[in-house]
Design a protein around this motif. Sequence first.
Motif, PDB file in Angstrom:
ATOM      1  N   LEU A 180       0.812  -1.207   0.000  1.00  0.00           N
ATOM      2  CA  LEU A 180       0.000   0.000   0.000  1.00  0.00           C
ATOM      3  C   LEU A 180       0.846   1.258   0.000  1.00  0.00           C
ATOM      4  O   LEU A 180       0.378   2.330  -0.384  1.00  0.00           O
ATOM      5  CB  LEU A 180      -0.940   0.014   1.215  1.00  0.00           C
ATOM      6  N   GLY A 181       2.095   1.137   0.432  1.00  0.00           N
ATOM      7  CA  GLY A 181       2.976   2.294   0.381  1.00  0.00           C
ATOM      8  C   GLY A 181       3.209   2.805  -1.021  1.00  0.00           C
ATOM      9  O   GLY A 181       3.509   3.983  -1.224  1.00  0.00           O
ATOM     10  N   PHE A 182       3.051   1.958  -2.024  1.00  0.00           N
ATOM     11  CA  PHE A 182       3.250   2.374  -3.411  1.00  0.00           C
ATOM     12  C   PHE A 182       2.167   3.340  -3.881  1.00  0.00           C
ATOM     13  O   PHE A 182       2.347   4.030  -4.872  1.00  0.00           O
ATOM     14  CB  PHE A 182       3.281   1.143  -4.325  1.00  0.00           C
ATOM     15  N   VAL A 183       1.027   3.360  -3.195  1.00  0.00           N
ATOM     16  CA  VAL A 183      -0.039   4.292  -3.572  1.00  0.00           C
ATOM     17  C   VAL A 183      -0.245   5.350  -2.489  1.00  0.00           C
ATOM     18  O   VAL A 183      -1.304   5.972  -2.417  1.00  0.00           O
ATOM     19  CB  VAL A 183      -1.367   3.548  -3.841  1.00  0.00           C
ATOM     20  N   GLY A 184       0.771   5.545  -1.658  1.00  0.00           N
ATOM     21  CA  GLY A 184       0.707   6.615  -0.674  1.00  0.00           C
ATOM     22  C   GLY A 184       0.288   6.190   0.703  1.00  0.00           C
ATOM     23  O   GLY A 184      -0.132   7.041   1.502  1.00  0.00           O
ATOM     24  N   GLY A 185       0.387   4.878   1.016  1.00  0.00           N
ATOM     25  CA  GLY A 185      -0.038   4.388   2.316  1.00  0.00           C
ATOM     26  C   GLY A 185       1.008   4.482   3.399  1.00  0.00           C
ATOM     27  O   GLY A 185       0.773   4.045   4.523  1.00  0.00           O
ATOM     28  N   GLY A 186       2.178   5.044   3.101  1.00  0.00           N
ATOM     29  CA  GLY A 186       3.206   5.221   4.103  1.00  0.00           C
ATOM     30  C   GLY A 186       4.000   3.955   4.368  1.00  0.00           C
ATOM     31  O   GLY A 186       3.801   2.909   3.745  1.00  0.00           O
ATOM     32  N   GLY A 187       4.941   4.038   5.303  1.00  0.00           N
ATOM     33  CA  GLY A 187       5.699   2.877   5.719  1.00  0.00           C
ATOM     34  C   GLY A 187       6.805   2.484   4.759  1.00  0.00           C
ATOM     35  O   GLY A 187       7.287   3.276   3.934  1.00  0.00           O
ATOM     36  N   LEU A 188       7.219   1.209   4.860  1.00  0.00           N
ATOM     37  CA  LEU A 188       8.318   0.714   4.042  1.00  0.00           C
ATOM     38  C   LEU A 188       7.995   0.728   2.556  1.00  0.00           C
ATOM     39  O   LEU A 188       8.886   0.932   1.729  1.00  0.00           O
ATOM     40  CB  LEU A 188       8.679  -0.707   4.483  1.00  0.00           C
ATOM     41  N   GLY A 189       6.744   0.505   2.208  1.00  0.00           N
ATOM     42  CA  GLY A 189       6.374   0.488   0.804  1.00  0.00           C
ATOM     43  C   GLY A 189       6.601   1.834   0.129  1.00  0.00           C
ATOM     44  O   GLY A 189       7.105   1.908  -0.996  1.00  0.00           O
ATOM     45  N   GLN A 190       6.228   2.896   0.799  1.00  0.00           N
ATOM     46  CA  GLN A 190       6.438   4.229   0.240  1.00  0.00           C
ATOM     47  C   GLN A 190       7.926   4.539   0.133  1.00  0.00           C
ATOM     48  O   GLN A 190       8.380   5.149  -0.837  1.00  0.00           O
ATOM     49  CB  GLN A 190       5.735   5.266   1.115  1.00  0.00           C
ATOM     50  N   LEU A 191       8.694   4.086   1.121  1.00  0.00           N
ATOM     51  CA  LEU A 191      10.141   4.276   1.087  1.00  0.00           C
ATOM     52  C   LEU A 191      10.766   3.494  -0.070  1.00  0.00           C
ATOM     53  O   LEU A 191      11.640   4.009  -0.786  1.00  0.00           O
ATOM     54  CB  LEU A 191      10.730   3.816   2.418  1.00  0.00           C
ATOM     55  N   LEU A 192      10.310   2.259  -0.270  1.00  0.00           N
ATOM     56  CA  LEU A 192      10.833   1.442  -1.368  1.00  0.00           C
ATOM     57  C   LEU A 192      10.491   2.058  -2.717  1.00  0.00           C
ATOM     58  O   LEU A 192      11.341   2.122  -3.623  1.00  0.00           O
ATOM     59  CB  LEU A 192      10.261   0.029  -1.274  1.00  0.00           C
ATOM     60  N   TYR A 193       9.265   2.520  -2.869  1.00  0.00           N
ATOM     61  CA  TYR A 193       8.853   3.132  -4.140  1.00  0.00           C
ATOM     62  C   TYR A 193       9.692   4.363  -4.446  1.00  0.00           C
ATOM     63  O   TYR A 193      10.101   4.582  -5.600  1.00  0.00           O
ATOM     64  CB  TYR A 193       7.375   3.495  -4.067  1.00  0.00           C
ATOM     65  N   PHE A 194       9.977   5.173  -3.437  1.00  0.00           N
ATOM     66  CA  PHE A 194      10.749   6.395  -3.656  1.00  0.00           C
ATOM     67  C   PHE A 194      12.154   6.075  -4.153  1.00  0.00           C
ATOM     68  O   PHE A 194      12.631   6.653  -5.138  1.00  0.00           O
ATOM     69  CB  PHE A 194      10.808   7.205  -2.355  1.00  0.00           C
ATOM     70  N   HIS A 195      12.837   5.139  -3.498  1.00  0.00           N
ATOM     71  CA  HIS A 195      14.226   4.866  -3.866  1.00  0.00           C
ATOM     72  C   HIS A 195      14.326   4.077  -5.171  1.00  0.00           C
ATOM     73  O   HIS A 195      15.310   4.252  -5.911  1.00  0.00           O
ATOM     74  CB  HIS A 195      14.922   4.123  -2.723  1.00  0.00           C
ATOM     75  N   LEU A 196      13.361   3.242  -5.460  1.00  0.00           N
ATOM     76  CA  LEU A 196      13.372   2.566  -6.758  1.00  0.00           C
ATOM     77  C   LEU A 196      13.112   3.541  -7.895  1.00  0.00           C
ATOM     78  O   LEU A 196      13.674   3.397  -8.990  1.00  0.00           O
ATOM     79  CB  LEU A 196      12.317   1.450  -6.775  1.00  0.00           C
ATOM     80  N   SER A 197      12.249   4.517  -7.662  1.00  0.00           N
ATOM     81  CA  SER A 197      11.903   5.475  -8.720  1.00  0.00           C
ATOM     82  C   SER A 197      13.082   6.368  -9.092  1.00  0.00           C
ATOM     83  O   SER A 197      13.127   6.895 -10.210  1.00  0.00           O
ATOM     84  CB  SER A 197      10.716   6.337  -8.288  1.00  0.00           C
ATOM     85  N   ILE A 198      14.043   6.553  -8.181  1.00  0.00           N
ATOM     86  CA  ILE A 198      15.219   7.367  -8.502  1.00  0.00           C
ATOM     87  C   ILE A 198      16.470   6.490  -8.647  1.00  0.00           C
ATOM     88  O   ILE A 198      17.594   6.977  -8.563  1.00  0.00           O
ATOM     89  CB  ILE A 198      15.439   8.467  -7.444  1.00  0.00           C
ATOM     90  N   PHE A 199      16.244   5.183  -8.834  1.00  0.00           N
ATOM     91  CA  PHE A 199      17.309   4.220  -9.148  1.00  0.00           C
ATOM     92  C   PHE A 199      18.382   4.160  -8.058  1.00  0.00           C
ATOM     93  O   PHE A 199      19.567   4.022  -8.348  1.00  0.00           O
ATOM     94  CB  PHE A 199      17.946   4.548 -10.496  1.00  0.00           C
TER      95      PHE A 199
END
Length: 266
Positions: A212-231
Motif C-alpha cells: 500500500l505504500g506504493f499508492v501513498g499508504g506510508g511505511g516501508l512500501g512508500q520508502l521502497l517506491y521512492f528509492h526505486l523510482s530514482i534508481f
Amino acid sequence: MSASFAAAPPRCLRCWATALAIVIAAAASFAWLAIDYGALFTGESLSLMGRFIAEFFPPDLSAAFLQKTAWGALQTLAVSALGTLLAAAGGALLALPASGRSGAWVQGATRFVLNFLRSVPELVWAALMVLAAGIGPFAGALALALHTTGVLGRLFAESLENAPRAPERALAQSGSGAVAAFAYGSLPLVLPQWVAYTLYRWEMNIRMATVLGFVGGGGLGQLLYFHLSIFQQPQAMTVLAAMFGLVALVDMASARLRRDLGPAHA
C-alpha cells in the motif's frame, strides 16, 4: 472374486473429467499468453538480469538510512496492527447479524455489505482513502480495515453458524439477557477461532501494508517506491531486507500465539 478386488474403490469419472479440464485449461492459457521462453533465457537477458540484481549490493547500512528504515518499519507495523484491530471489531459487530441472529432479511443485507467490502482490493481502497484522508499511514490503515472487515466478518459469521446454540439457549431460558447469554454461552466457543483468524489476517496485512505504500499508504512500501523510482538500488535493498525481517518476525509471533491458543493449551 477376491476381497482385494471387491474392496477397490469405484472410479470417479467426474474427478477424472475435472482433472482433464484443468490440464486443458492450463495448456490453453500457456498457448494463449504466447510466452517467448527462448528470449527469456538468452545470454543477453540473463546478463541484464544479473547486472540489475548486482546493483542492489551492497545495501546501504549507514546509520542515518538505517534509522530512516526502522521508522518506516514501525509505520508499516502500526498500519497493519491498527487496520487489523479495526477490522476485527467491525467484523465481530457485522458477524452477529450475518450469522442469521436478526432475521433472514438483515442477514442477507449484512452479507452483501461483507461481500462488497472484501471484493474491493486493498489497493483500490487505499487509492480512495488517500483522496479522503490524504497521503500517509492513516490512509493505509483505513484501506486494510475496510477490506479485512469483509474477510473477518464472513469468517466470524461462519464460525458462529457452526457453533452449538444449546448453551446460549439454556442461559436465555434461565433468565439471562440476550447479551449475557451470548457472552457466556456462544462467545467462549468461537473466541479462540476468532483470535486465530485475526492473527492470520494480521500476517497477511503486514505484507499488504508494504504494498500500500506504493499508492501513498506510508511505511516501508512508500520508502521502497521512492528509492526505486530514482534508481537508488542499495537503499532499496536495505528496505527489502527490513520488509523480510518484519514479515518473518510477525509470522513467528503470530504462529506462536495461534499455537498457544490451540486445543492443547485450552
